[in-house]
Design an enzyme around this catalytic site. Structure first.
Site, PDB file in Angstrom:
ATOM      1  CE  LYS A 179     -30.927  16.036  10.386  1.00 58.05           C
ATOM      2  NZ  LYS A 179     -30.196  15.242   9.382  1.00 58.05           N
ATOM      3  CB  THR A 210     -27.587   5.874  15.162  1.00 58.90           C
ATOM      4  OG1 THR A 210     -26.386   6.383  15.783  1.00 58.90           O
ATOM      5  CG2 THR A 210     -28.517   5.328  16.237  1.00 58.90           C
ATOM      6  N   GLY A 212     -25.466   6.655   9.552  1.00 58.52           N
ATOM      7  CA  GLY A 212     -26.239   6.893   8.340  1.00 58.52           C
ATOM      8  C   GLY A 212     -27.615   7.476   8.570  1.00 58.52           C
ATOM      9  CB  THR A 213     -29.381   8.682  11.619  1.00 59.32           C
ATOM     10  OG1 THR A 213     -29.075   7.524  12.391  1.00 59.32           O
ATOM     11  CG2 THR A 213     -30.779   9.151  11.964  1.00 59.32           C
ATOM     12  N   GLY A 214     -28.739  10.557   9.248  1.00 60.97           N
ATOM     13  CA  GLY A 214     -29.052  11.796   8.536  1.00 60.97           C
ATOM     14  C   GLY A 214     -29.217  11.588   7.043  1.00 60.97           C
ATOM     15  CB  CYS A 215     -27.274   9.613   4.570  1.00 61.30           C
ATOM     16  SG  CYS A 215     -25.628  10.262   4.902  1.00 61.30           S
TER      17      CYS A 215
END
Length: 270
Positions: A179, A210, A212-215
């Site tokens: 990412k 933003t 929590g984007t990865g989760c």
């Protein structure tokens, strides 16, 4: 096991709790619901966390993680799994051993630090992630700091994304999703299995909320895999979903607010 008609696809998240509700288990379950699946959870750690950062972390015993996993898998079954914060080498090894025989898609989000820079993975757990967890992954979804942490590869521009993906794939996952959200310009990710490349691009959004984007991204991939998508289709759908969630992210508390997991389900409040 036979699944009764009308039962939604079942997705399991193995991760830590975010008391502020923006990331971790809470984000995973919201995402799974928003994408039409039934979310279930194995809790690995409890955090005291809000919009300003992580104030405390308490890992659960490995026996508690095993018991939660067996309770869900042996009775309900799962169609896909997502892993997030695993915290310690013992928990990484425990989870990897449980996932190995499962035979369903596994999305590994190798969580190393929080959005605020707080460490969420012990340094001595990195080798277990490389040698035990990544080999059981259908898709690994590291961001650029996690790539550097796991492989030593520093990504400075899009050209480096291939080199980073190769370094991740060397540890055994079937697919690597590197990412590129930390790079300037468009939010560009590279998905590859070492043979085929899929470049996923989204505009850089003017929204600082933003958390929590990865989760959310990893959970959306797992949900789409549970529905029956192939990996490239699942990742493309998840990219679209998380971009919408970032666009609708909202302020919460005094710091960084969360993405909006239900952005496609309900109108924003007045």
């Amino acid at each position: 096991m036979a699944i009764p008609q009308g039962t939604p696809p079942r997705v399991l998240t193995i991760a830590g709790s975010d008391s502020g509700g923006g990331a971790g288990i809470q984000a995973d379950l919201k995402t799974m619901l928003a994408l039409g699946t039934h979310g279930m959870s194995v809790l690995t750690a409890v955090t005291a966390q809000n919009s300003l950062g992580v104030q405390g972390v308490w890992e659960l015993p490995a026996d508690a993680v095993r018991a939660q996993f067996r309770a869900v898998v042996d009775d309900i079954g799962v169609a896909a799994v997502k892993t997030g914060m695993l915290a310690t080498a013992e928990l990484v090894e425990t989870v990897a051993a449980l996932l190995g025989p499962l035979g369903v898609p596994v999305v590994v989000d190798p969580v190393g630090v929080s959005k605020h820079g707080d460490p969420l993975l012990a340094t001595d757990a990195l080798d277990a992630v490389r040698t035990r967890l990544l080999p059981v992954a259908t898709v690994a979804t590291p961001n650029l700091p996690e790539v550097a942490q796991l492989t030593g590869v520093t990504v400075r521009d899009e050209d480096d994304l291939r080199r980073a993906a190769e370094a991740v794939l060397a540890h055994g996952p079937r697919w690597a999703l590197v990412k590129g959200g930390h790079l300037p310009g468009d939010a560009t990710d590279l998905l590859t299995d070492g043979t085929t490349e899929h470049w996923l691009r989204a505009p850089r959004l003017d929204n600082r909320h933003t958390h929590g984007t990865g989760c959310t991204y990893a959970s959306a991939i797992a949900a789409r895999l549970a529905v029956g998508d192939e990996v490239p289709e699942a990742v493309a759908a998840a990219k679209e979903y998380v971009t919408g969630a970032i666009r609708a992210g909202f302020p919460l508390g005094a710091g960084i607010g969360p993405v909006h997991h239900g952005h496609a389900l309900a109108p924003r409040p007045r």
